[in-house]
Design an enzyme around this catalytic site. Structure first.
Site, PDB file in Angstrom:
ATOM      1  N   CYS A 136      -7.099  -3.090 -10.118  1.00 19.59           N
ATOM      2  CA  CYS A 136      -8.418  -3.510  -9.636  1.00 19.59           C
ATOM      3  C   CYS A 136      -9.521  -2.932 -10.511  1.00 19.59           C
ATOM      4  O   CYS A 136      -9.888  -1.759 -10.376  1.00 19.59           O
ATOM      5  CB  CYS A 136      -8.620  -3.080  -8.184  1.00 19.59           C
ATOM      6  SG  CYS A 136     -10.218  -3.568  -7.484  1.00 19.59           S
ATOM      7  N   CYS A 139     -12.629  -1.851  -8.584  1.00 19.44           N
ATOM      8  CA  CYS A 139     -12.462  -0.579  -7.888  1.00 19.44           C
ATOM      9  C   CYS A 139     -12.543   0.608  -8.848  1.00 19.44           C
ATOM     10  O   CYS A 139     -13.184   1.620  -8.551  1.00 19.44           O
ATOM     11  CB  CYS A 139     -11.113  -0.539  -7.176  1.00 19.44           C
ATOM     12  SG  CYS A 139     -10.758  -1.944  -6.095  1.00 19.44           S
ATOM     13  N   ASP A 140     -11.874   0.502  -9.996  1.00 19.08           N
ATOM     14  CA  ASP A 140     -11.639   1.665 -10.841  1.00 19.08           C
ATOM     15  C   ASP A 140     -12.307   1.616 -12.214  1.00 19.08           C
ATOM     16  O   ASP A 140     -12.232   2.594 -12.970  1.00 19.08           O
ATOM     17  CB  ASP A 140     -10.134   1.862 -11.038  1.00 19.08           C
ATOM     18  CG  ASP A 140      -9.408   2.082  -9.719  1.00 19.08           C
ATOM     19  OD1 ASP A 140     -10.017   2.684  -8.805  1.00 19.08           O
ATOM     20  OD2 ASP A 140      -8.249   1.646  -9.579  1.00 19.08           O
TER      21      ASP A 140
END
Length: 335
Positions: A136, A139-140
């Protein structure tokens, strides 16, 4: 066999399911959450979480899910650790059959079973998850500001992730095992026009290279799919973007699914093709797939379900009031 009945039955215990439970419990619906094979959902496998509102510092995914579950239980949710093996949505109350023989009945059902990222399945991948390997970018990606990153895949998700990562990284490499992308043409045009993205064609990842100690990922071992030659690409982070598996197989044939296996909902709601059945979180969302959006749709599912029950109970009360009038009319007609 034990039968457990509730006004609202929730399947899945990630951010969507637990948010639905919190709202349902506060409305006095005494919800039951059947947790499934991965209690807490995907966040229990995520270490650093930096984009969930309300926390100035980085928090841990498992801790966040523990807090959500504690809040849900505090307001009256009953958590059950069981795996559902069969469903009956042909009548209300809806019935879910547990692996241990117990039966769960709900006047309404909220499906929050989520979706799992597809992984490459190579030996070194599992060990490097959270140590430089992610599924992701949204997300990261923030953790790789100014660093070199790679994206693995060739569809819309891979191209979108590569483009997104250019917000953080000046050096993004897209690795695809074929000589052409499957992504939509407009996305391909944006990708090829971006000066910060390099595409490696006809390459597949043979291994993720661990730098040892606290170094984490330092490179990818690549194999040329046409010649078989191997090479190594130095990188600080790698994002596997080859799609997701929505956890909907249990509901195939019971509720409408789209071509990708996701549960379609009526626009602006969480209502599915079956009245009284609602879907929220990643099981119905193939676009955003974030913890905060999952939690938001969990709230929506609880409110939609509460309104559905209120309308059904109102109609039942009206029907009960009509029955004596029908009996009187029938009696008068027989005089």
């Amino acid at each position: 066999m034990t039968v457990h009945h509730t006004r609202m039955l929730i399947l899945g215990s990630g951010p969507a399911g637990l948010s639905a439970a919190i709202y349902a419990a506060r409305a006095g619906m005494n919800p039951i959450v059947v947790q499934g094979i991965q209690p807490g959902g995907q966040l229990t496998t995520t270490t650093d979480v930096e984009n969930y509102p309300g926390f100035a510092d980085v928090i841990q995914g498992p801790w966040l899910m523990e807090q959500m579950q504690a809040q849900a239980e505090h307001v009256g949710t009953r958590m059950v650790w069981d795996t559902v093996t069969g469903v009956d949505l042909t009548r209300r109350p809806f019935r879910l059959n547990g692996d241990g023989g117990d039966v769960y009945e709900g006047d309404v059902l909220v499906i929050a079973t989520g979706a799992q990222a597809k992984w490459l399945g190579i030996d070194s991948e599992e060990a490097m998850k959270g140590k430089g390997v992610s599924a992701c970018a949204t997300c990261d990606g923030f953790f790789y500001r100014g660093k070199k990153v790679a994206v693995i895949g060739g569809g819309n998700t891979a191209v979108e992730e590569a483009l997104y990562l250019t917000n953080h990284s000046p050096d993004v490499t897209l690795i695809h095992r074929r000589d052409s992308l499957r992504a939509e043409r407009i996305l391909q045009e944006r990708l090829h026009a971006h000066p910060g993205i390099t595409v490696l064609w006809n390459r597949e990842v043979a291994g993720f290279v661990d730098g040892g100690g606290t170094a984490g990922l330092v490179g990818l071992d690549l194999r040329d799919t046409t010649t078989g030659e191997t090479s190594r690409l130095a990188t600080d982070g790698a994002f596997v973007a080859i799609g997701h598996h929505p956890a909907t197989e249990l509901f195939r044939g019971h509720v409408d699914l789209d071509d990708d296996g996701y549960i379609p909902v009526q626009p602006g709601t969480t209502r599915t093709s079956v009245p009284g059945v609602f879907a929220c979180g990643d099981v119905a969302d193939k676009v955003y797939r974030q913890a905060v959006t999952a939690a938001g749709t969990g709230c929506m599912a609880a409110l939609d379900a509460e309104r559905f029950l209120a309308a059904a109970e109102h109609e039942s009360d009206r029907e009960a009031m009509r029955e004596p009038l029908r009996e009187k009319e029938n009696a008068e007609a027989s005089w």
